[in-house]
Design a protein around this motif. Structure first.
Motif, PDB file in Angstrom:
ATOM      1  N   PRO A  92      32.749  45.288  36.280  1.00  0.00           N
ATOM      2  CA  PRO A  92      31.923  46.489  36.515  1.00  0.00           C
ATOM      3  C   PRO A  92      30.985  46.315  37.717  1.00  0.00           C
ATOM      4  CG  PRO A  92      31.908  45.883  34.177  1.00  0.00           C
ATOM      5  CD  PRO A  92      32.579  44.780  34.901  1.00  0.00           C
ATOM      6  N   ALA A  93      30.307  45.155  37.789  1.00  0.00           N
ATOM      7  CA  ALA A  93      29.366  44.904  38.896  1.00  0.00           C
ATOM      8  C   ALA A  93      30.115  44.866  40.222  1.00  0.00           C
ATOM      9  CB  ALA A  93      28.637  43.577  38.671  1.00  0.00           C
ATOM     10  N   ARG A  94      31.312  44.274  40.189  1.00  0.00           N
ATOM     11  CA  ARG A  94      32.123  44.152  41.398  1.00  0.00           C
ATOM     12  C   ARG A  94      32.555  45.540  41.890  1.00  0.00           C
ATOM     13  NH1 ARG A  94      34.951  40.281  43.872  1.00  0.00           N
ATOM     14  NH2 ARG A  94      36.925  40.840  44.814  1.00  0.00           N
ATOM     15  N   ARG A  95      32.988  46.367  40.917  1.00  0.00           N
ATOM     16  CA  ARG A  95      33.458  47.714  41.272  1.00  0.00           C
ATOM     17  C   ARG A  95      32.327  48.514  41.925  1.00  0.00           C
ATOM     18  NH1 ARG A  95      35.602  49.169  36.360  1.00  0.00           N
ATOM     19  NH2 ARG A  95      37.519  47.989  36.656  1.00  0.00           N
ATOM     20  N   GLN A  96      31.119  48.393  41.340  1.00  0.00           N
ATOM     21  CA  GLN A  96      29.968  49.121  41.870  1.00  0.00           C
ATOM     22  C   GLN A  96      29.633  48.642  43.289  1.00  0.00           C
ATOM     23  OE1 GLN A  96      28.269  51.819  40.419  1.00  0.00           O
ATOM     24  NE2 GLN A  96      27.464  51.894  42.518  1.00  0.00           N
ATOM     25  N   ALA A  97      29.695  47.291  43.500  1.00  0.00           N
ATOM     26  CA  ALA A  97      29.389  46.726  44.829  1.00  0.00           C
ATOM     27  C   ALA A  97      30.380  47.246  45.869  1.00  0.00           C
ATOM     28  CB  ALA A  97      29.431  45.196  44.768  1.00  0.00           C
ATOM     29  N   LEU A  98      31.674  47.267  45.510  1.00  0.00           N
ATOM     30  CA  LEU A  98      32.705  47.754  46.435  1.00  0.00           C
ATOM     31  C   LEU A  98      32.479  49.220  46.780  1.00  0.00           C
ATOM     32  CD1 LEU A  98      35.872  46.019  44.899  1.00  0.00           C
ATOM     33  CD2 LEU A  98      34.774  45.459  47.073  1.00  0.00           C
ATOM     34  N   LEU A  99      32.075  50.001  45.772  1.00  0.00           N
ATOM     35  CA  LEU A  99      31.809  51.432  45.981  1.00  0.00           C
ATOM     36  C   LEU A  99      30.618  51.613  46.923  1.00  0.00           C
ATOM     37  CD1 LEU A  99      32.696  54.284  45.054  1.00  0.00           C
ATOM     38  CD2 LEU A  99      30.951  54.141  43.261  1.00  0.00           C
ATOM     39  N   ASP A 100      29.549  50.808  46.700  1.00  0.00           N
ATOM     40  CA  ASP A 100      28.356  50.899  47.553  1.00  0.00           C
ATOM     41  C   ASP A 100      28.672  50.557  49.010  1.00  0.00           C
ATOM     42  OD1 ASP A 100      26.805  51.627  45.414  1.00  0.00           O
ATOM     43  OD2 ASP A 100      26.035  49.610  45.014  1.00  0.00           O
ATOM     44  N   LEU A 101      29.638  49.661  49.220  1.00  0.00           N
ATOM     45  CA  LEU A 101      29.998  49.268  50.589  1.00  0.00           C
ATOM     46  C   LEU A 101      30.790  50.359  51.295  1.00  0.00           C
ATOM     47  CD1 LEU A 101      31.022  45.502  50.286  1.00  0.00           C
ATOM     48  CD2 LEU A 101      28.992  46.453  51.337  1.00  0.00           C
ATOM     49  N   VAL A 102      31.765  50.940  50.584  1.00  0.00           N
ATOM     50  CA  VAL A 102      32.650  51.917  51.228  1.00  0.00           C
ATOM     51  C   VAL A 102      31.923  53.235  51.496  1.00  0.00           C
ATOM     52  CG1 VAL A 102      33.758  52.972  49.202  1.00  0.00           C
ATOM     53  CG2 VAL A 102      35.083  52.618  51.302  1.00  0.00           C
ATOM     54  N   THR A 103      30.924  53.550  50.654  1.00  0.00           N
ATOM     55  CA  THR A 103      30.188  54.814  50.867  1.00  0.00           C
ATOM     56  C   THR A 103      29.054  54.642  51.872  1.00  0.00           C
ATOM     57  OG1 THR A 103      28.689  54.277  49.045  1.00  0.00           O
ATOM     58  CG2 THR A 103      30.636  55.629  48.509  1.00  0.00           C
ATOM     59  N   VAL A 145      25.184  43.401  52.605  1.00  0.00           N
ATOM     60  CA  VAL A 145      25.966  42.732  51.561  1.00  0.00           C
ATOM     61  C   VAL A 145      25.921  41.232  51.832  1.00  0.00           C
ATOM     62  CG1 VAL A 145      28.138  43.052  52.818  1.00  0.00           C
ATOM     63  CG2 VAL A 145      28.214  42.532  50.397  1.00  0.00           C
ATOM     64  N   ILE A 146      25.733  40.481  50.757  1.00  0.00           N
ATOM     65  CA  ILE A 146      25.719  39.022  50.881  1.00  0.00           C
ATOM     66  C   ILE A 146      26.816  38.494  49.984  1.00  0.00           C
ATOM     67  CG2 ILE A 146      24.359  36.931  50.454  1.00  0.00           C
ATOM     68  CD1 ILE A 146      21.948  39.135  50.861  1.00  0.00           C
ATOM     69  N   LYS A 202      40.761  44.335  49.710  1.00  0.00           N
ATOM     70  CA  LYS A 202      40.229  45.543  49.053  1.00  0.00           C
ATOM     71  C   LYS A 202      38.769  45.845  49.414  1.00  0.00           C
ATOM     72  CE  LYS A 202      41.145  43.746  44.776  1.00  0.00           C
ATOM     73  NZ  LYS A 202      41.161  42.286  44.686  1.00  0.00           N
ATOM     74  N   VAL A 203      38.105  44.913  50.109  1.00  0.00           N
ATOM     75  CA  VAL A 203      36.714  45.167  50.512  1.00  0.00           C
ATOM     76  C   VAL A 203      36.717  46.026  51.781  1.00  0.00           C
ATOM     77  CG1 VAL A 203      34.524  44.116  51.200  1.00  0.00           C
ATOM     78  CG2 VAL A 203      35.992  42.951  49.534  1.00  0.00           C
TER      79      VAL A 203
END
Length: 730
Positions: free
Chosen positions: A373-384, A390-391, A400-401
């Motif tokens: 879940p945390a990973r999915r949210q981080a990926l979403l925050d990056l693409v939007t 990001v660290i 996928k990043v």
């Protein structure tokens, strides 16, 4: 230009398959050109004896010495059934014993009469605490007295001593070189004629003949000067071409916005930036404002404030509408950077969140062990584009990043990343992002010009106010065992004051890294390195009984490692017994003392890096270097140098002077042999600096080297694809 067949021909054709196989496997020499670039290490002269005193530093190494037989005697053992020949050789300043056993004693007994001068080659060993060569190969240096010309020629001859191996002694390599030396006439000269003539350098063919078969010492000097220039110049041309290509790439200029995120951050800083931080920040901001990608190396001591400088650069990029990524070599370090950056930014790191600043941005962490879940949210925050910063670890590089608009990549401890990893991250920008590389390993100017030659360099050499000095002492545990007992008392005292301690060992000791059993010949002189697991147990039962002692090493499960580090950072664990896994990035300001066991087994720069882990708070730091080495040994001299100065640049210079040629370009990392055979990176600073200027000029004038085919050929030969990639890696 076509390759020259005679020089590129496999050595099998010239020397036969058996010799060629040894040269290829043991010395990495495959062609006549390779062999011509295998230069003598030194030269022996008739009437000049080689010092035997140097051998103490070369145990277990193959050496060639020139000396005179003092005496020779055959001894018997096993009731007269066994025979041993002992020969003592001398050079006037020292003596060395040679031993031959069994049926092999008769020929050397006949050849090596007292007074005979010869070359001896073998592996330096230790028996009964004395240096010896066991069954050395030898070549008498006698000349036929009746042949006066030969005797005179021999008397004046400089004898080349080549880097050799057990299966091929120096004088056999001399014969191999003789076989290929005529082909030196066909060597293609890489230096532009104007440069060569302007600097008074001899032609390449002449240099090769003079280095291998000099008539005088002046010949050797001429050849060395020329061959150093070749190496420096060809390397600097490769780097100049890289810089030129980078300057042609497009990039989005990133400028801070007045009244934006950076200004808000600066306004809430509780301290003033050091002069060094302000200067370096200006260099970075100037680079970020240009239309081609920044390529900058930021070097500074542990604790000099590099992270603060990098964070301000990242905030400037976020201000301009871009995103910044920081790549760390380990999860522990990525988590620590994330923690310290979010703490420094406060509400500015909570953009879009309740209680966050209007001007803020999101700072996300991305590592391999994160939950889904945390990973999915981080990926979403990056693409939007929701997350401006990001660290992460190499998890950032995965396909996928995706980034909204990647503007800056900050790489921490660059030497731990491969080429492909850096390039994969750079390819995630719409246009190449700007690049900032950070290292805590101080790098002398010449090495920066050689290894990081495609990067502009910034140096932070001031420590911020509030950093405490670190006192360093050598603890000679064998000569003075009570010093070691006192060291453990000091650890207890520091823990008693509420502080914490590190104990560092060279080995884990979990059964998987047990050193091979030593042969009886070592005579107990080389015990295995001390191990984390064993030392932790001894301390818990003995001098540190009653204190909470934990271990940390690279083969632990990542979750267990993180747990130990978290508890140590929280102050629950008082003493951490660890390998060098703590060398990079573990920040526990409450740690005030570090004891390094078997400190002589670590390099100078590594000891300096480790020491930087203590004294990070307001209390002074203490580092104790424990060693059993004798006071007069080179290892103890190294430790004394570390204890004498906190200047990392001075220490890195000492470190490089003591390492062998070839290590500088990190041949273990590059996967190919070093192209530096003649150039000494520390001593030849002037040549490197001048070669860099000449190379920059040549490449600016003719980037594809169309008018310099000889230089292009040399570039292809010296810098094959792998090495070019390594140079790209920096």
């Amino acid at each position: 230009m076509e390759h020259v067949p005679a020089l590129d021909e496999d050595l099998k054709k010239t020397l036969g398959p058996a010799t060629a196989k040894v040269l290829a496997e043991q010395l990495g020499l495959h062609t006549a050109l390779d062999l011509l670039h295998h230069y003598p290490r030194r030269y022996a002269e008739r009437g000049e004896l080689t010092s035997l005193a140097e051998l103490a530093d070369q145990i277990d190494e193959h050496v060639t010495v020139v000396a005179q037989v003092a005496d020779a005697r055959i001894l018997t053992f096993n009731g007269g059934r066994g025979k041993r020949l002992e020969v003592t050789i001398t050079d006037g300043s020292g003596r060395l014993q040679l031993v031959f056993f069994g049926a092999g004693v008769h020929k050397p007994h006949k050849d090596l009469l007292p007074g005979t001068r010869a070359m001896f080659a073998g592996k330096v060993g230790m028996f009964n605490r004395k240096l010896q060569l066991s069954h050395p190969a030898y070549e008498p240096l006698g000349a036929d007295a009746s042949d006066r010309d030969a005797a005179t020629a021999f008397a004046n001859q400089l004898i080349p001593i080549y880097p050799a191996c057990a299966k091929l002694e120096s004088w056999k390599i001399t014969k191999c070189v003789d076989a290929v030396l005529p082909s030196a006439q066909e060597a293609v000269d890489p230096l532009p004629p104007a440069l060569r003539e302007g600097r008074g350098l001899v032609p390449l063919t002449e240099a090769l003949l003079k280095i291998h078969r000099p008539a005088t010492k002046a010949d050797i000097e001429d050849a060395r000067q020329r061959l150093k220039w070749d190496e420096a110049f060809v390397l600097q041309v490769a780097l100049a071409r890289r810089r030129h290509a980078d300057s042609q790439l497009p990039a989005v200029p990133r400028r801070p916005v007045p009244g934006g995120l950076l200004d808000s951050f600066d306004a809430k800083l509780p301290f003033t930036l050091t002069q060094g931080q302000q200067t370096v920040s200006k260099e970075i901001f100037d680079d970020l404002a240009t239309e081609h990608p920044m390529h900058r190396l930021l070097q500074g001591e542990v604790g000099s404030g590099k992270t603060m400088v990098a964070l301000r650069a990242m905030l400037a990029v976020v201000d301009s509408g871009g995103q910044a990524a920081m790549l760390a070599p380990t999860e522990v370090l990525a988590q620590q950077h994330h923690r310290s950056i979010t703490e420094m930014m406060g509400e500015l790191a909570e953009g879009g969140m309740l209680g966050g600043s209007d001007r803020g941005t999101k700072v996300v962490l991305l590592t391999g062990s994160m939950g889904m879940p945390a990973r999915r949210q981080a990926l979403l925050d990056l693409v939007t584009g929701e997350a401006g910063i990001v660290i992460g670890t190499h998890a950032l590089i995965e396909d996928k990043v995706q980034f909204h608009d990647l503007g800056l990549v900050v790489v921490d401890e660059q030497h731990r990343f491969g080429v492909e990893q850096r390039d994969a991250l750079r390819s995630k920008g719409k246009q190449p992002p700007h690049l900032l590389v950070m290292t805590a390993t101080p790098i002398p100017r010449t090495v920066a010009m050689t290894v990081f030659g495609d990067l502009e360099t910034s140096v932070l050499d001031q420590l911020p106010a509030g950093r405490s000095p670190i006192a360093t002492h050598v603890v000679p545990s064998k000569d003075k065992p009570h010093f070691l007992a006192r060291a453990w008392e000091r650890v207890r005292e520091e823990v008693g004051k509420g502080h914490q301690a590190y104990v560092v060992c060279p080995r884990i000791g979990d059964g998987e890294d047990d050193p091979k059993k030593k042969s009886a010949e070592d005579d107990g002189d080389k015990r295995p390195p001390l191990a984390v697991v064993e030392i932790a147990e001894q301390l818990t039962r003995g001098p540190l009984a009653g204190l909470s002692v934990e271990v940390l090493h690279g083969r632990m499960d990542p979750a267990d490692k993180d747990d130990v580090m978290r508890r140590f950072a929280a102050g629950e664990v008082k003493v951490l017994v660890a390998t060098t896994v703590i060398e990079v990035g573990v920040n526990v300001p409450n740690s005030t003392v570090m004891v390094i066991m078997d400190a002589d087994r670590f390099g100078v720069s590594q000891l300096h890096q480790l020491r930087g882990r203590v004294g990070r708070g307001s209390a002074p730091g203490l580092c104790l270097l424990v060693s059993e080495m004798h006071e007069a040994s080179p290892a103890r001299a190294r430790l004394a140098a570390v204890a004498a100065t906190l200047d990392g640049f001075e220490l890195s210079r000492i470190d490089l002077e003591q390492r062998r040629e070839g290590d500088v370009l990190g041949q273990a990392q590059s996967g190919v042999r070093s192209s530096l055979r003649m150039l000494a990176v520390i001593e030849d600073e002037e040549v490197i600096a001048e070669a860099r200027e000449e190379a920059t000029r040549v490449v600016a004038d003719d980037p594809a080297l169309e008018r310099l085919p000889g230089l292009r050929t040399a570039l292809d030969a010296l810098l094959d694809t792998e090495r070019e990639q390594y140079l790209e890696k920096g």
